[in-house]
Design a protein around this motif. Structure first.
Motif, PDB file in Angstrom:
ATOM      1  N   ASP A 284       0.812  -1.234   0.184  1.00 49.81           N
ATOM      2  CA  ASP A 284      -0.121   0.007   0.093  1.00 49.81           C
ATOM      3  C   ASP A 284       0.869   1.231   0.157  1.00 49.81           C
ATOM      4  OD1 ASP A 284      -2.480  -1.720   0.269  1.00 49.81           O
ATOM      5  OD2 ASP A 284      -2.615  -1.406   2.195  1.00 49.81           O
ATOM      6  N   TRP A 285       2.028   1.361   0.690  1.00 47.87           N
ATOM      7  CA  TRP A 285       2.729   2.442   0.838  1.00 47.87           C
ATOM      8  C   TRP A 285       3.685   2.556  -0.277  1.00 47.87           C
ATOM      9  CZ3 TRP A 285       2.971   6.289   4.299  1.00 47.87           C
ATOM     10  CH2 TRP A 285       2.135   6.111   5.463  1.00 47.87           C
ATOM     11  N   VAL A 286       4.004   1.517  -1.045  1.00 48.83           N
ATOM     12  CA  VAL A 286       4.891   1.687  -2.305  1.00 48.83           C
ATOM     13  C   VAL A 286       4.015   2.077  -3.364  1.00 48.83           C
ATOM     14  CG1 VAL A 286       6.480   0.396  -3.690  1.00 48.83           C
ATOM     15  CG2 VAL A 286       6.859   0.113  -1.336  1.00 48.83           C
ATOM     16  N   ALA A 287       2.784   1.544  -3.517  1.00 48.83           N
ATOM     17  CA  ALA A 287       2.106   1.578  -4.809  1.00 48.83           C
ATOM     18  C   ALA A 287       1.877   3.081  -5.638  1.00 48.83           C
ATOM     19  CB  ALA A 287       0.618   1.059  -4.399  1.00 48.83           C
ATOM     20  N   PRO A 288       1.853   4.065  -4.882  1.00 45.99           N
ATOM     21  CA  PRO A 288       1.567   5.299  -5.712  1.00 45.99           C
ATOM     22  C   PRO A 288       2.855   5.773  -6.542  1.00 45.99           C
ATOM     23  CG  PRO A 288       1.001   5.492  -3.466  1.00 45.99           C
ATOM     24  CD  PRO A 288       1.777   4.420  -3.435  1.00 45.99           C
ATOM     25  N   PHE A 289       4.037   5.137  -6.103  1.00 44.93           N
ATOM     26  CA  PHE A 289       5.222   5.809  -6.672  1.00 44.93           C
ATOM     27  C   PHE A 289       5.701   5.318  -7.985  1.00 44.93           C
ATOM     28  CE2 PHE A 289       5.334   6.200  -1.944  1.00 44.93           C
ATOM     29  CZ  PHE A 289       5.459   7.616  -1.710  1.00 44.93           C
ATOM     30  N   PRO A 290       5.875   4.063  -8.185  1.00 47.81           N
ATOM     31  CA  PRO A 290       6.392   3.491  -9.532  1.00 47.81           C
ATOM     32  C   PRO A 290       5.293   3.634 -10.764  1.00 47.81           C
ATOM     33  CG  PRO A 290       5.959   1.642  -8.125  1.00 47.81           C
ATOM     34  CD  PRO A 290       5.482   2.762  -7.581  1.00 47.81           C
ATOM     35  N   SER A 291       5.786   3.542 -11.880  1.00 45.46           N
ATOM     36  CA  SER A 291       5.047   3.561 -13.132  1.00 45.46           C
ATOM     37  C   SER A 291       4.529   2.119 -13.021  1.00 45.46           C
ATOM     38  CB  SER A 291       5.634   3.741 -14.192  1.00 45.46           C
ATOM     39  OG  SER A 291       6.660   2.638 -14.504  1.00 45.46           O
ATOM     40  N   MET A 292       3.044   1.945 -13.838  1.00 47.57           N
ATOM     41  CA  MET A 292       2.706   0.545 -13.767  1.00 47.57           C
ATOM     42  C   MET A 292       3.416  -0.546 -14.444  1.00 47.57           C
ATOM     43  SD  MET A 292      -0.234   0.492 -12.064  1.00 47.57           S
ATOM     44  CE  MET A 292      -0.764  -1.039 -12.484  1.00 47.57           C
ATOM     45  N   SER A 293       4.191  -0.219 -15.559  1.00 50.32           N
ATOM     46  CA  SER A 293       5.115  -1.164 -16.096  1.00 50.32           C
ATOM     47  C   SER A 293       6.244  -1.264 -15.013  1.00 50.32           C
ATOM     48  CB  SER A 293       5.836  -0.528 -17.299  1.00 50.32           C
ATOM     49  OG  SER A 293       4.945  -0.312 -18.221  1.00 50.32           O
ATOM     50  N   LEU A 294       6.588  -0.545 -14.355  1.00 52.52           N
ATOM     51  CA  LEU A 294       7.654  -0.963 -13.222  1.00 52.52           C
ATOM     52  C   LEU A 294       7.039  -1.734 -12.339  1.00 52.52           C
ATOM     53  CD1 LEU A 294      10.556  -0.702 -12.260  1.00 52.52           C
ATOM     54  CD2 LEU A 294      10.024   1.497 -11.127  1.00 52.52           C
ATOM     55  N   LEU A 295       5.787  -1.345 -11.661  1.00 52.13           N
ATOM     56  CA  LEU A 295       5.072  -2.358 -10.906  1.00 52.13           C
ATOM     57  C   LEU A 295       4.942  -3.432 -11.326  1.00 52.13           C
ATOM     58  CD1 LEU A 295       3.424  -1.267  -7.714  1.00 52.13           C
ATOM     59  CD2 LEU A 295       1.617  -2.274  -9.522  1.00 52.13           C
ATOM     60  N   PHE A 296       4.412  -3.818 -12.572  1.00 51.50           N
ATOM     61  CA  PHE A 296       4.237  -5.231 -13.136  1.00 51.50           C
ATOM     62  C   PHE A 296       5.647  -5.767 -13.092  1.00 51.50           C
ATOM     63  CE2 PHE A 296       0.474  -3.469 -15.425  1.00 51.50           C
ATOM     64  CZ  PHE A 296      -0.479  -4.189 -14.378  1.00 51.50           C
ATOM     65  N   ALA A 297       6.767  -5.057 -13.267  1.00 52.71           N
ATOM     66  CA  ALA A 297       7.975  -5.933 -13.403  1.00 52.71           C
ATOM     67  C   ALA A 297       8.332  -6.252 -11.998  1.00 52.71           C
ATOM     68  CB  ALA A 297       8.978  -5.090 -14.278  1.00 52.71           C
ATOM     69  N   TRP A 298       8.175  -5.470 -11.001  1.00 47.55           N
ATOM     70  CA  TRP A 298       8.593  -5.787  -9.637  1.00 47.55           C
ATOM     71  C   TRP A 298       7.572  -7.193  -9.167  1.00 47.55           C
ATOM     72  CZ3 TRP A 298       8.770  -0.429  -6.771  1.00 47.55           C
ATOM     73  CH2 TRP A 298       9.973   0.217  -7.092  1.00 47.55           C
ATOM     74  N   SER A 299       6.592  -7.031  -9.497  1.00 50.24           N
ATOM     75  CA  SER A 299       5.729  -8.110  -9.095  1.00 50.24           C
ATOM     76  C   SER A 299       6.119  -9.477  -9.594  1.00 50.24           C
ATOM     77  CB  SER A 299       4.041  -7.604  -9.322  1.00 50.24           C
ATOM     78  OG  SER A 299       3.799  -6.665  -8.571  1.00 50.24           O
ATOM     79  N   ALA A 300       6.288  -9.329 -10.775  1.00 51.30           N
ATOM     80  CA  ALA A 300       6.629 -10.547 -11.574  1.00 51.30           C
ATOM     81  C   ALA A 300       8.125 -10.936 -10.849  1.00 51.30           C
ATOM     82  CB  ALA A 300       7.037 -10.602 -12.924  1.00 51.30           C
ATOM     83  N   VAL A 301       9.166 -10.232 -10.619  1.00 53.23           N
ATOM     84  CA  VAL A 301       9.971 -10.905  -9.662  1.00 53.23           C
ATOM     85  C   VAL A 301       9.720 -11.373  -8.415  1.00 53.23           C
ATOM     86  CG1 VAL A 301      12.236 -10.272  -8.909  1.00 53.23           C
ATOM     87  CG2 VAL A 301      11.797  -9.245 -11.033  1.00 53.23           C
ATOM     88  N   ALA A 302       8.568 -10.734  -7.805  1.00 60.07           N
ATOM     89  CA  ALA A 302       8.270 -11.033  -6.521  1.00 60.07           C
ATOM     90  C   ALA A 302       7.641 -12.456  -6.528  1.00 60.07           C
ATOM     91  CB  ALA A 302       7.435  -9.957  -5.889  1.00 60.07           C
ATOM     92  N   TYR A 303       6.761 -12.502  -7.328  1.00 61.10           N
ATOM     93  CA  TYR A 303       6.123 -13.876  -7.559  1.00 61.10           C
ATOM     94  C   TYR A 303       6.982 -15.019  -7.923  1.00 61.10           C
ATOM     95  CZ  TYR A 303       1.771 -11.419  -7.794  1.00 61.10           C
ATOM     96  OH  TYR A 303       0.533 -10.642  -7.321  1.00 61.10           O
ATOM     97  N   ALA A 304       8.059 -14.783  -8.784  1.00 64.75           N
ATOM     98  CA  ALA A 304       9.061 -15.639  -9.034  1.00 64.75           C
ATOM     99  C   ALA A 304       9.881 -16.263  -7.743  1.00 64.75           C
ATOM    100  CB  ALA A 304      10.008 -15.454 -10.085  1.00 64.75           C
ATOM    101  N   VAL A 305      10.209 -15.243  -6.951  1.00 68.29           N
ATOM    102  CA  VAL A 305      11.042 -15.401  -5.996  1.00 68.29           C
ATOM    103  C   VAL A 305      10.158 -16.238  -4.776  1.00 68.29           C
ATOM    104  CG1 VAL A 305      12.314 -14.391  -3.813  1.00 68.29           C
ATOM    105  CG2 VAL A 305      12.560 -13.468  -6.081  1.00 68.29           C
ATOM    106  N   ALA A 306       8.598 -15.632  -4.682  1.00 68.72           N
ATOM    107  CA  ALA A 306       8.024 -16.349  -3.836  1.00 68.72           C
ATOM    108  C   ALA A 306       7.703 -17.748  -4.202  1.00 68.72           C
ATOM    109  CB  ALA A 306       6.747 -15.744  -3.949  1.00 68.72           C
ATOM    110  N   ALA A 307       7.247 -18.289  -5.516  1.00 75.65           N
ATOM    111  CA  ALA A 307       7.565 -19.571  -5.955  1.00 75.65           C
ATOM    112  C   ALA A 307       8.676 -20.396  -5.471  1.00 75.65           C
ATOM    113  CB  ALA A 307       6.988 -19.591  -7.302  1.00 75.65           C
ATOM    114  N   GLY A 308       9.763 -19.873  -5.671  1.00 68.12           N
ATOM    115  CA  GLY A 308      10.959 -20.548  -5.686  1.00 68.12           C
ATOM    116  C   GLY A 308      11.247 -20.731  -4.089  1.00 68.12           C
ATOM    117  N   ALA A 309      11.066 -19.798  -2.985  1.00 65.17           N
ATOM    118  CA  ALA A 309      10.879 -19.846  -1.695  1.00 65.17           C
ATOM    119  C   ALA A 309      10.145 -20.976  -1.239  1.00 65.17           C
ATOM    120  CB  ALA A 309      10.738 -18.720  -0.949  1.00 65.17           C
TER     121      ALA A 309
END
Length: 332
Positions: A284-309
């Motif tokens: 919620d705190w981070v959401a307003p700052f990045p562009s949507m393209s960057l947000l989707f890219a960050w999220s993709a990395v987070a999902y990959a790391v979460a699945a690997g963990a």
């Protein structure tokens, strides 16, 4: 549940209707509501963990589906608001049902017996401390599912904050078209819920959760590349898949956490919900700052790391039974 009811009623009773806005008072009431909802999630997981493994995941999915079905009460709540005002409506639809359900839960749900306390004390005596009875390796065994909860909830919270504005700005959607996406969210959640019920007892929860999380990884990659000329039906389908994968991931990770045994069960569920809450707050705190393209890219990395963990870190299966020296193994 009573705390939740009071948190809804308190603003109507304590705050003057004709006075100045008091956002911090409202925030305090919402904080109390969040404590109540999170506490209910922990209690629900601990209670349903007593069910056999083949029935537990299905039962959790059915309980979770009640949130979706409750949305059908919203129009009725609006009619009550118009007819009787906020205070009486909250009493009729929230306070009284919560009080009755609290009494029913106190009467019918299992509690800790004296034997449990004696067993816990015996285990503590054997190992030298109560902490040892809970199993000192709990956090290490839960590392994968805790990382999953924090990372996935971070990404999902950030997306929830921004997706409405993103659809309006990039795809020039009307309010009516945006309304369709509420249907996509509801249908995706419901379909994911039914899939989990069908898969209950048939597949590995950890692997199903990891696979659907990778589905979110690929989906966020596709959203980065999505052109502004994309049709509304394509967007509807992508939103459906997003919440379809998310619902499966949440329910399977939730059920997977209930495989903890003995005294590890309650504190482990508390860790799980605490890390998810921290992930939501950060998103919620981070959401307003990045562009949507960057947000989707960050999220993709987070999902990959979460699945690997989730796949890489240790199993939840081993836990010390209270009052014994035995180790039990659960199906993962």
């Amino acid at each position: 549940m009573l705390i939740l009811a009071v948190s809804f009623l308190a603003p109507q009773v304590l705050l003057p209707l004709d006075g100045p806005p008091m956002p911090w008072a409202l925030a305090a009431c919402r904080f109390a509501a969040g404590v109540a909802v999170t506490g209910y999630g922990v209690v629900c997981g601990v209670v349903l963990s007593e069910l056999p493994e083949e029935r537990r995941t299905k039962a959790l999915a059915q309980v979770e589906m009640s949130w979706f079905l409750a949305s059908f009460v919203v129009p009725f709540f609006g009619d009550l608001l118009d007819a009787f005002g906020a205070t009486l409506s909250i009493v009729l639809l929230i306070v009284l049902p919560a009080a009755l359900l609290s009494l029913a839960m106190a009467r019918f749900l299992p509690g800790r017996s004296g034997g449990d306390k004696v067993g816990a004390a015996a285990a503590a005596d054997d190992d030298g401390s109560a902490a040892a009875a809970v199993d000192g390796s709990l956090l290490a065994r839960m590392a994968g599912v805790l990382a999953w909860g924090a990372l996935v909830m971070f990404s999902q919270a950030a997306f929830q904050c921004r997706y409405g504005g993103w659809l309006t700005d990039k795809f020039d959607m009307s309010a009516t078209e945006l309304g369709h996406f509420s249907n996509a969210i509801g249908l995706g959640n419901l379909a994911g819920n039914f899939v989990v019920q069908l898969a209950s007892g048939r597949v590995s929860l950890r692997m199903l959760c990891a696979c659907t999380t990778m589905g979110l990884f690929f989906l966020n990659g596709a959203l980065v590349l999505l052109p502004s000329s994309a049709s509304i039906w394509l967007l509807f389908g992508l939103m459906f898949l997003y919440f379809f994968f998310f619902e499966i991931g949440f329910l399977t990770s939730y059920s997977y956490t209930t495989q903890l045994l003995g005294d590890s069960k309650t504190i482990g569920m508390s860790y799980y919900f605490a890390l998810m809450a921290l992930g939501r707050v950060a998103g919620d705190w981070v959401a307003p700052f990045p562009s949507m393209s960057l947000l989707f890219a960050w999220s993709a990395v987070a999902y990959a790391v979460a699945a690997g963990a989730l796949v890489s870190f240790g199993s939840l299966a081993r836990a010390r039974e209270r009052g014994t020296g035995r180790v039990q193994v659960a199906v993962v």
